[in-house]
Structure formats: structure tokens, C-alpha cells
Scaffold this motif. Structure first.
Motif, PDB file in Angstrom:
ATOM      1  N   LYS A 142       0.849  -1.206   0.000  1.00 38.27           N
ATOM      2  CA  LYS A 142       0.000   0.000   0.000  1.00 38.27           C
ATOM      3  C   LYS A 142       0.882   1.251   0.000  1.00 38.27           C
ATOM      4  O   LYS A 142       0.697   2.181   0.801  1.00 38.27           O
ATOM      5  CB  LYS A 142      -0.938  -0.004   1.207  1.00 38.27           C
ATOM      6  CG  LYS A 142      -1.629  -1.343   1.389  1.00 38.27           C
ATOM      7  CD  LYS A 142      -3.107  -1.233   1.337  1.00 38.27           C
ATOM      8  CE  LYS A 142      -3.689  -2.616   1.111  1.00 38.27           C
ATOM      9  NZ  LYS A 142      -5.059  -2.773   1.399  1.00 38.27           N
ATOM     10  N   THR A 143       1.840   1.210  -0.881  1.00 37.53           N
ATOM     11  CA  THR A 143       2.850   2.260  -0.937  1.00 37.53           C
ATOM     12  C   THR A 143       2.261   3.608  -1.347  1.00 37.53           C
ATOM     13  O   THR A 143       1.452   3.677  -2.271  1.00 37.53           O
ATOM     14  CB  THR A 143       3.931   1.847  -1.959  1.00 37.53           C
ATOM     15  OG1 THR A 143       4.424   0.560  -1.580  1.00 37.53           O
ATOM     16  CG2 THR A 143       5.055   2.848  -2.032  1.00 37.53           C
ATOM     17  N   ASP A 144       2.690   4.672  -0.661  1.00 38.35           N
ATOM     18  CA  ASP A 144       2.312   6.038  -1.050  1.00 38.35           C
ATOM     19  C   ASP A 144       3.404   6.683  -1.889  1.00 38.35           C
ATOM     20  O   ASP A 144       3.126   7.417  -2.818  1.00 38.35           O
ATOM     21  CB  ASP A 144       2.111   6.916   0.194  1.00 38.35           C
ATOM     22  CG  ASP A 144       0.981   6.421   1.074  1.00 38.35           C
ATOM     23  OD1 ASP A 144      -0.169   6.456   0.594  1.00 38.35           O
ATOM     24  OD2 ASP A 144       1.239   5.989   2.212  1.00 38.35           O
ATOM     25  N   ILE A 145       4.661   6.462  -1.492  1.00 38.32           N
ATOM     26  CA  ILE A 145       5.765   7.189  -2.125  1.00 38.32           C
ATOM     27  C   ILE A 145       6.849   6.217  -2.592  1.00 38.32           C
ATOM     28  O   ILE A 145       7.264   5.334  -1.851  1.00 38.32           O
ATOM     29  CB  ILE A 145       6.390   8.183  -1.118  1.00 38.32           C
ATOM     30  CG1 ILE A 145       5.337   9.206  -0.675  1.00 38.32           C
ATOM     31  CG2 ILE A 145       7.587   8.903  -1.728  1.00 38.32           C
ATOM     32  CD1 ILE A 145       5.783  10.087   0.442  1.00 38.32           C
ATOM     33  N   VAL A 146       7.276   6.397  -3.845  1.00 36.93           N
ATOM     34  CA  VAL A 146       8.341   5.552  -4.402  1.00 36.93           C
ATOM     35  C   VAL A 146       9.524   6.451  -4.801  1.00 36.93           C
ATOM     36  O   VAL A 146       9.480   7.115  -5.833  1.00 36.93           O
ATOM     37  CB  VAL A 146       7.831   4.774  -5.641  1.00 36.93           C
ATOM     38  CG1 VAL A 146       8.868   3.751  -6.093  1.00 36.93           C
ATOM     39  CG2 VAL A 146       6.502   4.090  -5.369  1.00 36.93           C
ATOM     40  N   PRO A 147      10.579   6.485  -3.984  1.00 37.69           N
ATOM     41  CA  PRO A 147      11.756   7.284  -4.365  1.00 37.69           C
ATOM     42  C   PRO A 147      12.553   6.543  -5.443  1.00 37.69           C
ATOM     43  O   PRO A 147      13.029   5.436  -5.206  1.00 37.69           O
ATOM     44  CB  PRO A 147      12.583   7.378  -3.077  1.00 37.69           C
ATOM     45  CG  PRO A 147      11.778   6.706  -2.015  1.00 37.69           C
ATOM     46  CD  PRO A 147      10.771   5.837  -2.683  1.00 37.69           C
ATOM     47  N   VAL A 148      12.638   7.142  -6.607  1.00 40.80           N
ATOM     48  CA  VAL A 148      13.293   6.462  -7.734  1.00 40.80           C
ATOM     49  C   VAL A 148      14.015   7.448  -8.642  1.00 40.80           C
ATOM     50  O   VAL A 148      13.841   8.657  -8.537  1.00 40.80           O
ATOM     51  CB  VAL A 148      12.264   5.743  -8.638  1.00 40.80           C
ATOM     52  CG1 VAL A 148      11.883   4.398  -8.087  1.00 40.80           C
ATOM     53  CG2 VAL A 148      11.054   6.608  -8.895  1.00 40.80           C
ATOM     54  N   GLY A 149      14.789   6.906  -9.549  1.00 37.21           N
ATOM     55  CA  GLY A 149      15.387   7.715 -10.604  1.00 37.21           C
ATOM     56  C   GLY A 149      14.329   8.009 -11.659  1.00 37.21           C
ATOM     57  O   GLY A 149      13.293   7.340 -11.728  1.00 37.21           O
TER      58      GLY A 149
END
Ligand code: TRP
Length: 330
Positions: A142-149
């Protein structure tokens, strides 16, 4: 606010400075008041390494070592291994129903990778479909934020599309849309000036590189090919040394002054490379020190504990998904 944060890396090699600016830097910040999930994406790494599974296996501990070396704290983050959470695989199979072949083929990141790997004539379905498995990774928690490139933005877009379709079709709110969080420097160029630093292009500075390797890579960096004499005016756009100084040098005013000097003429490539060398050696030394004492057994223990924790959460979501899909017969 208790936002769920999740991100991952493919264990197909050690992590490099591109991973740092694209994603690791955020995790170190976010672990202060969130408990990020950090996944070692071995299933995804296998989609282009299935003929060499030993490469993936070897790098699971290396990537975990990199995490701890940059300051990710297993007491503040849940670090786990994708393949050991089989619930993700089951979700992937269900999610494949919500996406078309044409949609997968349009993904610009996957498209570029297909060309780079020479898969145009013989494309493994596992590879084409990895963004669907990535959707499972994201929604299971139930992810809210995905830190990615930056290159991962199309994956999150697809994941959100699948979420909306699923929720609409089954009239449910079981799945949650996620937001990407892209670093200030979303993508770091390679030392050769190519678009992206990557292990496969052999143009990256690794977090585990020795001081000598770092220096040698900096001195091989692409600068301004027309800047022949020190007194010549130089170009900073596309000049890799300045790109890295901007990303890693703390003193922004000094970077601006160096740029102006270089553009005016009178500042040599050797001088800017020496400056960058000092900056990167200072940045990487403490990372190397933290890495040295980390033992394999301790890393395995961390992964084992994290995986158990992650699995519990994924099991709950999978049960909700099965219920929404009427898969509860007994
Ligand atoms: N595709 C990501 C990469 O190549 C790795 C990844 C797998 C990922 N699953 C994820 C990233 C879920 C974010 C969320 O770096």
C-alpha cells in the motif's frame, strides 16, 4: 503523516553514484520518520540475467552491504528480498490481466532496455512484463511514495493505471496509487558523458570503488573536447566534471565560481578534476569505512528479519486481492 515508502534495486551489480543521487539519498532522509521498505529486486534482475543466476545471487549481499554503508539503518527500514515474498509473484499473475501488450511495448524505459540488450528479435516475456511485477511490489505494501530515478517514472504510471483498473472493475479500494519521488538529480550521466551511469555501460563510479579507481575514473571523465588550452574558454554544459561537482560538492557558491572561471578561460581540466577528486574522496571515504566491518552472516540476518516482516504485510494485501477477485472458495 504516516506515508508508506517503498523502493528497490536490481542486484545485478554493486550500487554506484547514480543510485545514490537518484534514490539512496532520499531513503536516508525518509528513514528518519517513515519506515521505508527497501527491496532487493532479485526476481526483476533475473528477467535479464536468467542465464546467469549466480550473478544475481552474488549481488544480493553486495547491494545490502551498499545500503548499510550509505547509512540505511535496518532498525529504521525494512530491507527484504523480492523472491522470498512469493505473494508478489501471485499478484503479478493476476495483474497481467489489466494491461495490454501494446501498453507494455510503449514503455520508454523498457523500450530502451530492449534495444540495449539486443532483445528486439527475441524478447523474453518475463522481461517485457517486469513492470507488472513491479506493480505488485508497489501495491503489496500500500505504498504512497516511491523514491526512484527519473527512468522509473513510466513504471509508476503503469502501476497506477493497473490500480485504477483493478479498483474500478472490482468496485473496491483495495489497491492504492503511489507517487514517485525523484531526486534533485534524477539521473546521473556516466563518466563518458553518456546519458546514464550504469554498470552495463561500464561508466559508473561505484560506492565501493577504491580511492585509486575513483581518481582514475575522474581523470578519464568527458569534459569539453574544444577546451584545448587552459586559457581557452570552456563549456560547462555536458561537461561531466561539472555535472558531478553540482551533484556532490557541498559548497554551491564555489561550484558557481568554478563554472564562471572555466567559461571565462584560465581554468584547466586537471584543476577541475582535482577539485572533483577531493570532493568525491571526501564523500566516499566514510561509506567505505562503514562497509569494511559488515559480515555476510549479519547481512543475511538483516535480510531474513526484513523479509519476514514484509511477507506479513504482503499476505494481508494478497488476501484482499483474492477476495476482490472472488478467489475464496473454501
Ligand atoms: N526497476 C527498478 C530499477 O531498475 C527496481 C525496482 C523493482 C523497483 N521493483 C521496484 C523500484 C518497486 C521501485 C519500486 O531500479
Amino acid at each position: 503523516m504516516n506515508k508508506v515508502v517503498l523502493t528497490a534495486d536490481r542486484p545485478s551489480g554493486k550500487l554506484h553514484l547514480g543510485h545514490y543521487v537518484g534514490s539512496l539519498v532520499h531513503r536516508i532522509q525518509l528513514q528518519k520518520d517513515h519506515r521505508p521498505y527497501i527491496m532487493v529486486a532479485d526476481v526483476q534482475a533475473l528477467t535479464d540475467n536468467f542465464e546467469h543466476p549466480e550473478r544475481v545471487a552474488e549481488n544480493i549481499l553486495e547491494v545490502t552491504r551498499d545500503y548499510l554503508a550509505v547509512g540505511i539503518d535496518p532498525h529504521k527500514a525494512t530491507i527484504f528480498v523480492q523472491s522470498q515474498v512469493p505473494e508478489l509473484t501471485e499478484m503479478t499473475v493476476y495483474f497481467l490481466n489489466f494491461v495490454t501488450l501494446a501498453r507494455l511495448e510503449r514503455n520508454p524505459t523498457v523500450k530502451a532496455e530492449i534495444a540495449q540488450k539486443g532483445y528486439e528479435t527475441s524478447l523474453p516475456m518475463g522481461f517485457l512484463c517486469y513492470p507488472v511485477s513491479q506493480t505488485a511490489d508497489i501495491v503489496a505494501f500500500k505504498t504512497d511514495i516511491v523514491p526512484v530515478g527519473e527512468d522509473q517514472l513510466p513504471m509508476i504510471e503503469l502501476s497506477n493505471e493497473i490500480v485504477r483498473r483493478f479498483n474500478r472493475i472490482y468496485q473496491t479500494e483495495v489497491l492504492k496509487e503511489a507517487e514517485p519521488l525523484v531526486g534533485k538529480v534524477g539521473r546521473l550521466v556516466g563518466i563518458d558523458g553518456k546519458e546514464k551511469a550504469s554498470k552495463s555501460l561500464n561508466n559508473a563510479i561505484f560506492l565501493a570503488d577504491s580511492p585509486e579507481d575513483i581518481r582514475q575514473k575522474i581523470f578519464s571523465m568527458f569534459t569539453d573536447p574544444h577546451h584545448l588550452k587552459v586559457s581557452d574558454p570552456g563549456t560547462v554544459e555536458g561537461n561531466v566534471v561539472f555535472t558531478y561537482l553540482e551533484a556532490f560538492h557541498q559548497d554551491k557558491e564555489e561550484v558557481a565560481a568554478l563554472k564562471a572561471h572555466y567559461q571565462r578561460g584560465g581554468l584547466g581540466d586537471t584543476a577541475i578534476k582535482e577539485r572533483l577528486n577531493t570532493t568525491l574522496q571526501t564523500f566516499l571515504a566514510p561509506i567505505r569505512e562503514r562497509r569494511a566491518p559488515l559480515k555476510d552472516a549479519d547481512l543475511k540476518e538483516i535480510l531474513h528479519t526484513g523479509t519476514q516482516e514484509a511477507r506479513k504485510v504482503a499476505q494481508i494485501t494478497l488476501q484482499e486481492i483474492r477476495t476482490a477477485m472472488h478467489l475464496c472458495y473454501f
